[in-house]
Write a protein that holds these residues in place. Structure first.
Motif, short mmCIF file in Angstrom:
data_model
loop_
_atom_site.label_atom_id
_atom_site.label_comp_id
_atom_site.label_asym_id
_atom_site.label_seq_id
_atom_site.Cartn_x
_atom_site.Cartn_y
_atom_site.Cartn_z
N SER A 63 0.83 -1.21 0.00
CA SER A 63 0.00 0.00 0.00
C SER A 63 0.86 1.26 0.00
O SER A 63 0.35 2.36 0.21
CB SER A 63 -0.92 0.00 1.23
N GLY A 64 2.16 1.09 -0.24
CA GLY A 64 3.09 2.23 -0.18
C GLY A 64 3.04 3.12 -1.40
O GLY A 64 2.50 2.76 -2.46
N ASN A 65 3.64 4.28 -1.25
CA ASN A 65 3.68 5.30 -2.31
C ASN A 65 5.10 5.38 -2.84
O ASN A 65 6.03 5.73 -2.11
CB ASN A 65 3.23 6.65 -1.74
N ASP A 67 6.45 7.53 -4.53
CA ASP A 67 7.00 8.88 -4.42
C ASP A 67 7.84 9.06 -3.16
O ASP A 67 8.62 10.01 -3.05
CB ASP A 67 5.87 9.93 -4.43
N ASN A 68 7.68 8.14 -2.20
CA ASN A 68 8.46 8.24 -0.96
C ASN A 68 9.90 7.75 -1.13
O ASN A 68 10.71 7.88 -0.21
CB ASN A 68 7.76 7.46 0.16
N LYS A 85 9.45 -3.92 -4.71
CA LYS A 85 8.07 -3.73 -4.24
C LYS A 85 7.62 -5.09 -3.74
O LYS A 85 7.67 -6.08 -4.50
CB LYS A 85 7.16 -3.23 -5.35
N ASP A 91 4.69 1.16 4.28
CA ASP A 91 5.17 1.95 3.14
C ASP A 91 6.61 1.57 2.82
O ASP A 91 6.94 0.40 2.74
CB ASP A 91 5.02 3.45 3.47
N GLY A 192 6.92 6.50 4.94
CA GLY A 192 5.96 7.47 4.44
C GLY A 192 5.59 8.55 5.43
O GLY A 192 4.63 9.29 5.23
#
Length: 245
Positions: A63-65, A67-68, A85, A91, A192
């Motif tokens: 569920s991480g982003n 962009d981090n 991933k 995150d 995150g």
């Protein structure tokens, strides 16, 4: 219920290689549980705890982003770091030399069926270990992991956590910064969470380094006590001996 936990120290090992090994142990336990349910068997499920130290790697939870992660592929290569991933919660996090990473592959049916309790006991294992070094570590509301100086402008994270669970079988786990190069955390937004610092045990103690074996020993002692587990050291996956911790 089987409360024996087999301990393996994998040493310094590639992240992907270790992930595959985790998945094998995880799936093997799931297969036993499925067989028990479908065939009415009563086979005992094993429990494992892996200790490992990884080369530089960044991992992003399901569920991480992305962009981090603050660097691109070329910059990662320049740092001799990898990126994956993966299928845990949480995150982004970093693993690297000087970090004690613990991967419990437990069948919680052998202990208790409560994921919230499981995470809190993992945190407590680390909190009690840090107390052995004279540090007052805490939880931070809504932020899984272990922190120092919670609720102050100096709050900093010393241990990250992220798990996966299916049919009450767990994998992935915790990463405790012991002698970690904290500069690598500048390449991401840790977990995150913006505006929070990261620290390590040697920095907090003002020492060049802390004995990693001693830290693992303390973690095992508290883990065994909190989970009411029988700790077994597994050497080379074959010879097993009981140990008192």
């Amino acid at each position: 219920m089987n409360k024996q936990v087999f301990i393996q120290d994998l040493g310094y090992r590639d992240y992907r290689q270790t992930w595959i090994y985790q998945e094998q142990l995880f799936q093997s336990t799931l297969d036993i549980k499925i067989k028990n349910r479908r065939e009415g068997a009563n086979l005992e499920t094993p429990n494992h705890l892996l200790f490992v130290e990884h080369p530089h790697v960044f991992t992003l939870g399901k569920s991480g982003n992305l962009d981090n992660l603050l660097v691109n592929e070329a910059e990662l290569a320049a740092k001799n770091a990898k990126f994956y991933k993966i299928n845990r919660g949480g995150d982004i996090t970093y693993h690297g030399p000087g970090q004690v990473v613990g991967y419990p592959i437990l069948d919680l049916d052998n202990f208790f069926t409560d994921i919230h309790k499981y995470l809190r006991l993992l945190e407590e294992t680390v909190i009690l270990t840090l107390a052995d070094y004279g540090l007052k570590a805490e939880r931070s509301a809504g932020e899984t992991g272990v922190w120092l100086d919670v609720g102050t402008p100096f709050a900093r994270k010393i241990c990250a956590m992220g798990i996966r669970a299916s049919r009450w079988v767990t994998m992935h786990g915790f990463a405790l910064n012991v002698n970690t190069d904290l500069g690598f955390f500048d390449l991401m937004v840790p977990c995150g969470i913006k505006g929070k610092a990261v620290t390590s045990l040697n920095v907090e103690l003002g020492k060049p380094s802390v004995d990693m074996g001693e830290v693992k020993h303390k973690l095992l002692r508290h883990f065994g006590m909190l989970f009411e587990a029988e700790i077994l050291l597994q050497q080379e996956r074959t010879a097993i001996k009981k140990t008192k911790v």
